[in-house]
Scaffold this motif. Structure first.
Motif, PDB file in Angstrom:
ATOM      1  N   LEU A 124      -1.255   0.158   9.218  1.00 21.54           N
ATOM      2  CA  LEU A 124      -1.910  -1.046   8.694  1.00 21.54           C
ATOM      3  C   LEU A 124      -2.471  -1.887   9.832  1.00 21.54           C
ATOM      4  O   LEU A 124      -3.563  -2.452   9.721  1.00 21.54           O
TER       5      LEU A 124
ATOM      6  N   LEU B 160       0.545 -12.041   0.748  1.00 22.15           N
ATOM      7  CA  LEU B 160       1.856 -12.172   1.384  1.00 22.15           C
ATOM      8  C   LEU B 160       2.059 -13.570   1.952  1.00 22.15           C
ATOM      9  O   LEU B 160       3.183 -13.998   2.184  1.00 22.15           O
TER      10      LEU B 160
ATOM     11  N   LYS C  69      -4.158  -7.976  -0.556  1.00 22.08           N
ATOM     12  CA  LYS C  69      -2.706  -7.806  -0.579  1.00 22.08           C
ATOM     13  C   LYS C  69      -2.041  -8.544   0.599  1.00 22.08           C
ATOM     14  O   LYS C  69      -1.020  -9.220   0.435  1.00 22.08           O
ATOM     15  N   LEU C  70      -2.647  -8.424   1.776  1.00 25.46           N
ATOM     16  CA  LEU C  70      -2.060  -9.071   2.950  1.00 25.46           C
ATOM     17  C   LEU C  70      -2.123 -10.589   2.832  1.00 25.46           C
ATOM     18  O   LEU C  70      -1.177 -11.285   3.186  1.00 25.46           O
TER      19      LEU C  70
ATOM     20  N   ILE D 155      -6.767  -4.171   0.509  1.00 23.20           N
ATOM     21  CA  ILE D 155      -5.618  -4.426   1.397  1.00 23.20           C
ATOM     22  C   ILE D 155      -5.690  -5.821   1.994  1.00 23.20           C
ATOM     23  O   ILE D 155      -4.656  -6.471   2.200  1.00 23.20           O
TER      24      ILE D 155
ATOM     25  N   LEU E 135       5.379  -5.806  10.438  1.00 22.46           N
ATOM     26  CA  LEU E 135       3.964  -5.709  10.086  1.00 22.46           C
ATOM     27  C   LEU E 135       3.154  -6.727  10.881  1.00 22.46           C
ATOM     28  O   LEU E 135       2.111  -6.396  11.454  1.00 22.46           O
TER      29      LEU E 135
ATOM     30  N   TRP F 228       0.799  -1.217   0.000  1.00 21.36           N
ATOM     31  CA  TRP F 228       0.000   0.000   0.000  1.00 21.36           C
ATOM     32  C   TRP F 228       0.834   1.270   0.000  1.00 21.36           C
ATOM     33  O   TRP F 228       0.765   2.091   0.876  1.00 21.36           O
TER      34      TRP F 228
ATOM     35  N   ARG G 270       5.125 -13.889  -2.606  1.00 18.01           N
ATOM     36  CA  ARG G 270       5.990 -13.142  -1.696  1.00 18.01           C
ATOM     37  C   ARG G 270       7.419 -13.098  -2.207  1.00 18.01           C
ATOM     38  O   ARG G 270       8.084 -12.067  -2.167  1.00 18.01           O
TER      39      ARG G 270
ATOM     40  N   LEU H 117       7.975 -10.504  -4.922  1.00 20.39           N
ATOM     41  CA  LEU H 117       7.754  -9.088  -4.670  1.00 20.39           C
ATOM     42  C   LEU H 117       9.076  -8.350  -4.706  1.00 20.39           C
ATOM     43  O   LEU H 117      10.086  -8.851  -4.230  1.00 20.39           O
TER      44      LEU H 117
END
Lengths: 89, 451
Positions: free
Chosen positions: B392, B209, B205-206, B202, A32, A23, B215, B218
């Motif tokens: 986040l 991962l 996206k998470l 999002i 995270l 993001w 992953r 990326l």
């Protein structure tokens, strides 16, 4: 989203770096996960521990979110470098 | 109307403006999630209806002014309505101009408010005779809105095709919850689904991962290098008409007028639609971005103000996405307000005018001043001290908590499911507007599929 090339010039020779982009900003996957655990934990903790009055759980939960946010902000360092450039105009 | 009442209205408006200036800066604060509960508490605590309205108006104006800040500096939507602005704000952020984008957005907000307040009051007055008829057709209006917005997007056939399956997903989950007793049959899970759609991209996206292949592929980076351009200090009280150039002012104003007239449509959908229409022909990327964000912020403010005022004044039932979400407590807050006994029935036209004008004026004078004057300081502070991870984390925590609040543990899974589907649809070009309209129209769509 695709305009990041200018900022991305260091990425070629740093394949080993552990940070990724989520993001529009750079994050460390471990940090995270940690922050998600802290924030979710404090939010749900507040929510579940609150007295069983109408609206109280939500307020405690929101307070938990704020606390989680503060803790995460203190223990995790932002992965940004900030420089100032004087405007030419 | 006596002086002590005016003083009270001013006091609650200041309270609303200050509280939501702070909340608005925090990213990921969904409008419904932060406005509805506080308004509900005030209503239930016995605050006078007219004061509740002044508080609410002040709160939405302040919130809409400050939620441009997380968009501009982190690319994280400060609420549902700022999600469409992310793309344009990122253009400015990457040019080192996040504070410019804050100022432009805030000024667009002010123009939207200045236009929306009188125009909404006027339009509401004109609609009063038709109020009852309109309220009977709310479902059809939402459905038509979804189809209309779908046809307006680039991927129109995909958007159109997604309407029924997405409605099935929403209703499917609701019926499942009823069937297994997660919620009583008269409770319709709404807020958390709304939030699920908002955070769809999002969540996708998470979850990605967690996929090893994705992953590993990326791009890796060490730091995000941000160059801020130093801006001249804004002297005196900032003037939105100076911060925006003539064209930006004009298109913000035009977009705001349209935003008022389409009060019954999804504000997010209209924001995307009008923002694209207005900016798509501009070649220069920076000019396009500033034009888009100032107009979009105008629309969101206008749509929010009209979306709450027109249903309140003319119809009495929450027939707009704003009224159904953040403003729900003004229509229905048992035992204080009900569908037959709410602000619509309790306040006179002059009450509406006074409360709205005081609320809006106070929020603009406090919040706009702070936002514009200290945009660069705010940006610097956030960039230096607030890690993206924490933002986040907060976002995810809010989603999980509200999911749990709506329908217990099972709904955490449900909201992730909705977020996943919404995120994929979003990536494929089915925009938020279509998805929100479907969320509102889902019960009606599904009930019409069974013959």
């Amino acid at each position: 989203m695709r305009e990041n090339k200018t900022l991305n010039k260091d990425s070629d020779h740093l394949e080993q770096a552990n940070n990724i982009e989520v993001w529009e900003d750079v994050v460390n996957i471990k940090d995270l996960l940690l922050s998600m655990l802290i924030c979710t934990g404090s939010a749900m903790g507040g929510y579940l521990l609150a007295p069983d009055d109408p609206q109280k759980p939500l307020l405690y939960g929101l307070a938990g979110v704020v606390i989680g946010f503060l803790i995460s902000s203190m223990i995790i360092k932002p992965k940004r470098t900030l420089r100032f450039e004087d405007e030419e105009k | 109307m006596d002086l002590s009442l005016i003083m009270e209205l001013i006091a609650v408006s200041i309270f609303g403006a200050v509280l939501y200036t702070i909340i608005g800066i925090a990213p990921g604060t969904d409008e419904t999630a932060v406005l509805m509960p506080v308004t509900l508490i005030l209503v239930l605590s016995g605050m006078q209806p007219i004061s509740v309205l002044a508080f609410f108006i002040s709160a939405i104006v302040a919130k809409k002014l400050t939620d441009s800040i997380p968009v501009a500096i982190a690319g994280i939507p400060g609420g549902v309505l700022s999600a469409p602005m992310v793309e344009h704000a990122m253009v400015l952020k990457n040019q080192g101009m996040p504070d410019v984008s804050i100022r432009k957005m805030a000024s667009g907000s002010v123009i939207g408010t200045i236009i929306a307040v009188p125009l909404s009051l006027l339009l509401a007055n004109l609609l009063i005779p038709f109020g009852d008829t309109i309220s009977q057709y709310s479902n059809q209006i939402f459905f038509t809105g979804a189809v209309f917005l779908a046809l307006m997007t680039k991927n129109r056939w995909l958007s159109l095709l997604s309407i029924v399956p997405f409605a099935l997903l929403i209703q499917g989950l609701r019926h499942l919850y009823w069937g297994i007793g997660a919620v009583p049959e008269d409770t319709t899970v709404f807020t958390s689904f709304f939030l699920g759609i908002t955070v769809g991209p999002i969540i996708l996206k998470l979850l990605e991962l967690l996929n090893n292949d994705i992953r590993k592929n990326l791009p890796r980076r060490t730091t995000n290098d941000i160059v801020l351009k130093r801006q001249k200090k804004v002297k005196g009280f900032p003037n939105p008409f100076k911060i925006l150039d003539k064209k930006e002012t004009g298109s913000s104003a035009l977009a705001s007028v349209l935003g008022v007239f389409t009060f019954f449509m999804s504000p997010a959908g209209m924001t995307i639609f009008l923002g694209e229409v207005i900016s798509s022909r501009i070649k220069d990327p920076i000019k396009r971005a500033t034009r888009a964000i100032s107009s979009m912020d105008g629309v969101t403010n206008a749509a929010y103000i009209s979306g709450i005022l027109i249903p309140l004044i003319a119809i009495g039932v929450p027939l707009s996405p704003t009224a159904l979400g953040p403003g729900m407590a003004l229509f229905n807050a048992p035992p204080v307000f009900s569908e037959d006994h709410n602000l619509h029935h309790l306040l006179s036209m002059s009450d509406f005018v006074v409360a709205t004008v005081i609320g809006a004026a106070i929020a603009i004078s406090i919040t706009y001043f702070v936002t514009v004057k200290y945009a660069q300081q705010i940006c610097t502070f956030v960039f230096k001290y607030i890690p993206h991870e924490a933002l986040l984390g907060v976002f995810l925590a809010l989603v999980i908590m509200l999911a749990y609040m709506d329908a217990g543990l099972i709904n955490i899974g449900g909201v992730i499911l909705i977020g996943l589907v919404a995120g994929i649809l979003h990536r494929w070009g089915v925009n938020y507007g279509v998805q929100f309209m479907v969320l509102y129209a889902a019960p009606w769509i599904v009930s019409n599929l069974v013959l």
